[in-house]
Design a protein around this motif. Structure first.
Motif, PDB file in Angstrom:
ATOM      1  N   LYS A   1       0.807  -1.216   0.000  1.00  0.00           N
ATOM      2  CA  LYS A   1       0.000   0.000   0.000  1.00  0.00           C
ATOM      3  C   LYS A   1       0.842   1.269   0.000  1.00  0.00           C
ATOM      4  CE  LYS A   1      -4.117  -1.700  -0.022  1.00  0.00           C
ATOM      5  NZ  LYS A   1      -4.916  -1.537  -1.239  1.00  0.00           N
ATOM      6  N   ASP A   2       2.012   1.210   0.637  1.00  0.00           N
ATOM      7  CA  ASP A   2       2.840   2.411   0.735  1.00  0.00           C
ATOM      8  C   ASP A   2       4.278   2.002   1.004  1.00  0.00           C
ATOM      9  OD1 ASP A   2       3.621   5.094   0.934  1.00  0.00           O
ATOM     10  OD2 ASP A   2       1.927   5.617   2.221  1.00  0.00           O
TER      11      ASP A   2
ATOM     12  N   ASN B   1      -0.401   9.031   9.417  1.00  0.00           N
ATOM     13  CA  ASN B   1      -1.363   9.039   8.300  1.00  0.00           C
ATOM     14  C   ASN B   1      -1.251   7.746   7.480  1.00  0.00           C
ATOM     15  OD1 ASN B   1      -2.441  11.503   9.003  1.00  0.00           O
ATOM     16  ND2 ASN B   1      -1.212  12.661   7.542  1.00  0.00           N
TER      17      ASN B   1
ATOM     18  N   SER C   1      -3.052   5.171   9.535  1.00  0.00           N
ATOM     19  CA  SER C   1      -4.499   5.387   9.458  1.00  0.00           C
ATOM     20  C   SER C   1      -5.082   4.874   8.158  1.00  0.00           C
ATOM     21  CB  SER C   1      -4.815   6.900   9.579  1.00  0.00           C
ATOM     22  OG  SER C   1      -4.466   7.372  10.835  1.00  0.00           O
ATOM     23  N   SER C   2      -4.320   5.028   7.082  1.00  0.00           N
ATOM     24  CA  SER C   2      -4.817   4.608   5.766  1.00  0.00           C
ATOM     25  C   SER C   2      -4.928   3.088   5.629  1.00  0.00           C
ATOM     26  CB  SER C   2      -3.928   5.173   4.653  1.00  0.00           C
ATOM     27  OG  SER C   2      -2.672   4.514   4.627  1.00  0.00           O
TER      28      SER C   2
END
Length: 186
Positions: free
Chosen positions: A155-156, A180, A183-184
């Protein structure tokens, strides 16, 4: 949602640990259940290439702390994997862990392969002393691709630079950015 953090740094209170924990904190604030493992506290032996994991259904036959991590991986909805970049690549602790994933997540090099279960979400977090964010990009991209081949849904990818001159936790706005990301995931 159950999110597991993996800190593949020998420094339990270093930049990588801080980054993973900040990401987990953001997830926890959104209601996720979190757990973190520090690889340097665990006894994880390197893969012995014995293929015992491919004979029957017993999984990896090496009886060490990786067995705990296999159990945690099964129950996790998402993972946060953090490693410092040493000598242009992930730490030795991280490499042992990724090699041992073979017992549970064999690479799927065939385009015809379809995973029956949904891929687990994954965030990669790298820390590096060098301030040049692009210096190790080729390796970071390679690592992301490796996890994708293991059926993880990346995802990141967070890359925290310049940690030799300024610790991650002292970098302005970095705490918010890491939270953040967490949280995502939720």
């Amino acid at each position: 949602m159950n999110i597991i953090g993996f800190v593949a740094s020998p420094r339990k209170k270093g930049n990588t640990a801080w980054a993973v924990n900040a990401i987990l904190e953001g997830a926890k604030e959104q209601g996720a259940k979190i757990q973190v493992f520090y690889f340097n506290d665990l006894d994880i032996k390197p893969c012995q290439s014995c293929y015992g994991c491919k004979k029957g259904n017993q999984g990896c036959i090496i009886n060490d702390d990786m067995q705990k991590l296999y159990g945690a991986l099964k129950s996790a909805d998402a993972l946060v994997f953090g490693s410092p970049i040493y000598m242009g690549q992930m730490s030795a602790q991280a490499k042992i862990f990724t090699d041992r994933l073979y017992a549970q997540f064999s690479p799927r090099f065939s385009p015809q392969f379809k995973e029956e279960n949904a891929a687990k979400k994954l965030v990669l977090a790298f820390t590096q002393g060098n301030p040049d964010a692009g210096l190790f990009q080729t390796y970071i991209d390679y690592t992301k691709k490796m996890f994708q081949l293991l059926e993880f849904d990346v995802k990141d990818v967070a890359v925290i630079t310049g940690t030799r001159s300024e610790p991650a936790q002292e970098k302005k706005d970095l705490q918010t950015a890491m939270k953040n990301i967490g949280s995502s995931l939720v």
